[in-house]
Design a protein around this motif. Structure first.
Motif, PDB file in Angstrom:
ATOM      1  N   ARG A   9       0.725  -1.267  -0.168  1.00 44.96           N
ATOM      2  CA  ARG A   9       0.135  -0.124   0.089  1.00 44.96           C
ATOM      3  C   ARG A   9       0.821   1.185  -0.153  1.00 44.96           C
ATOM      4  NH1 ARG A   9      -5.483  -1.428   0.977  1.00 44.96           N
ATOM      5  NH2 ARG A   9      -5.835   0.887   1.122  1.00 44.96           N
ATOM      6  N   ARG A  11       0.172   5.550   0.710  1.00 48.76           N
ATOM      7  CA  ARG A  11      -0.764   6.732   0.763  1.00 48.76           C
ATOM      8  C   ARG A  11       0.225   8.037   0.995  1.00 48.76           C
ATOM      9  NH1 ARG A  11      -2.444   9.320   5.884  1.00 48.76           N
ATOM     10  NH2 ARG A  11      -4.861   9.617   6.080  1.00 48.76           N
ATOM     11  N   ILE A  75      -1.804   3.875  10.252  1.00 49.73           N
ATOM     12  CA  ILE A  75      -3.067   3.662   9.579  1.00 49.73           C
ATOM     13  C   ILE A  75      -2.930   2.948   8.371  1.00 49.73           C
ATOM     14  CG2 ILE A  75      -4.524   4.858   7.796  1.00 49.73           C
ATOM     15  CD1 ILE A  75      -4.353   7.270   9.663  1.00 49.73           C
ATOM     16  N   VAL A  76      -1.678   3.000   7.351  1.00 50.91           N
ATOM     17  CA  VAL A  76      -1.494   2.158   6.315  1.00 50.91           C
ATOM     18  C   VAL A  76      -1.200   0.590   6.771  1.00 50.91           C
ATOM     19  CG1 VAL A  76       0.064   2.010   4.551  1.00 50.91           C
ATOM     20  CG2 VAL A  76      -0.569   4.054   5.008  1.00 50.91           C
ATOM     21  N   GLY A  78      -2.391  -0.758   9.378  1.00 50.52           N
ATOM     22  CA  GLY A  78      -3.440  -1.441   9.717  1.00 50.52           C
ATOM     23  C   GLY A  78      -4.459  -1.870   8.447  1.00 50.52           C
ATOM     24  N   GLN A  79      -4.267  -0.942   7.527  1.00 52.96           N
ATOM     25  CA  GLN A  79      -5.002  -1.064   6.133  1.00 52.96           C
ATOM     26  C   GLN A  79      -4.537  -2.490   5.615  1.00 52.96           C
ATOM     27  OE1 GLN A  79      -4.376   2.631   4.168  1.00 52.96           O
ATOM     28  NE2 GLN A  79      -6.464   3.350   4.915  1.00 52.96           N
ATOM     29  N   ALA A  80      -3.049  -2.683   5.600  1.00 47.39           N
ATOM     30  CA  ALA A  80      -2.353  -3.564   4.848  1.00 47.39           C
ATOM     31  C   ALA A  80      -2.646  -4.984   5.539  1.00 47.39           C
ATOM     32  CB  ALA A  80      -0.958  -3.493   4.758  1.00 47.39           C
ATOM     33  N   ARG A  82      -5.429  -5.611   7.340  1.00 39.40           N
ATOM     34  CA  ARG A  82      -6.638  -6.068   6.763  1.00 39.40           C
ATOM     35  C   ARG A  82      -6.967  -6.765   5.404  1.00 39.40           C
ATOM     36  NH1 ARG A  82     -11.718  -2.815   8.658  1.00 39.40           N
ATOM     37  NH2 ARG A  82     -13.327  -4.458   8.298  1.00 39.40           N
ATOM     38  N   GLU A  83      -5.932  -6.152   4.524  1.00 41.68           N
ATOM     39  CA  GLU A  83      -6.050  -6.521   3.099  1.00 41.68           C
ATOM     40  C   GLU A  83      -5.402  -7.813   3.019  1.00 41.68           C
ATOM     41  OE1 GLU A  83      -3.757  -5.489  -1.143  1.00 41.68           O
ATOM     42  OE2 GLU A  83      -4.147  -4.025   0.226  1.00 41.68           O
ATOM     43  N   ASN A 151      -8.066   0.434  11.574  1.00 43.70           N
ATOM     44  CA  ASN A 151      -7.982   0.199   9.952  1.00 43.70           C
ATOM     45  C   ASN A 151      -7.999  -1.293   9.671  1.00 43.70           C
ATOM     46  OD1 ASN A 151      -7.687   2.942   8.562  1.00 43.70           O
ATOM     47  ND2 ASN A 151      -6.920   3.115  10.351  1.00 43.70           N
ATOM     48  N   ALA A 152      -7.336  -2.016  10.707  1.00 40.52           N
ATOM     49  CA  ALA A 152      -7.158  -3.632  10.380  1.00 40.52           C
ATOM     50  C   ALA A 152      -8.578  -4.414  10.938  1.00 40.52           C
ATOM     51  CB  ALA A 152      -6.120  -4.156  11.235  1.00 40.52           C
TER      52      ALA A 152
END
Length: 201
Positions: A9, A11, A75-76, A78-80, A82-83, A151-152
């Protein structure tokens, strides 16, 4: 053999630029450069103790404060996470850990629940005002866990049971979270499908 659970990711905002790659099925290898040295140390510990391969390159307005770069990186991350977790089929889902660092002791419990919630307790009075390593304020520890959790899609409880030195306290928290996350993300051969009576996480 199950394919590795990976994510990449990027951002970019007016305050920071984050590039991040992770592999949840790694061995704990990492290359971290956030321009905030103590945060680099904490992310390296997270990778090592969660057995997550992690590469982070972050730049930001650290001349103003480390806050933006640290929070945006979390944040990034957490997003990663989750993905990379995908549909969560076959995971253990829950993990818990007690981790000491000299006089400090922290406990973390992780549920890969899909429901973001953080309970964060026990840091001694004034911890949030300490500057650790000259750049990282104690208050950022909670911000990091909040950003990852939200975010995750994790439910996370982190409790500082004992501690005096701010560096030791923060590091025990990050390592406890890492060890609990390691258990939760692990693929369990006894689990068939998604570990929830609802059939989704």
């Amino acid at each position: 053999m199950t394919a590795h659970r990976t994510a990449s990711r990027r951002r970019s905002t007016s305050e920071s630029t984050i590039e991040l790659e992770l592999n949840l099925d790694g061995t704990g290898q990492s290359s971290i450069d956030t321009s905030v040295p103590f945060f680099d140390h904490m992310l390296t510990a997270f990778a090592k103790h969660s057995l997550t391969d992690l590469t982070v390159k972050a730049t930001g307005d650290t001349d103003i404060d480390a806050h933006h770069t640290v929070e945006d990186t979390a944040i990034v991350l957490g997003q990663a996470i989750r993905e990379a977790l995908g549909d969560k089929a076959g995971i253990s889902r829950y993990g818990d850990a007690l981790v000491p660092l000299d006089e400090a002791l922290a406990q973390a419990v992780v549920d890969i629940s899909g429901r973001p919630f953080l309970v964060h307790t026990g840091e001694p009075a004034g911890f949030e005002f300490h500057r650790i390593g000259g750049h990282f304020t104690g208050s950022l520890v909670r911000h990091v866990f909040e950003a990852i959790t939200l975010n995750a899609g994790l439910t996370v409880h982190v409790n500082v049971i004992a501690g005096r030195d701010p560096h030791h306290i923060a590091e025990a928290e990050f390592k406890a979270f890492a060890r609990a996350f390691r258990q939760a993300k692990a693929l369990d051969p006894l689990v068939s499908g998604i570990p929830s009576t609802k059939g989704a996480l």
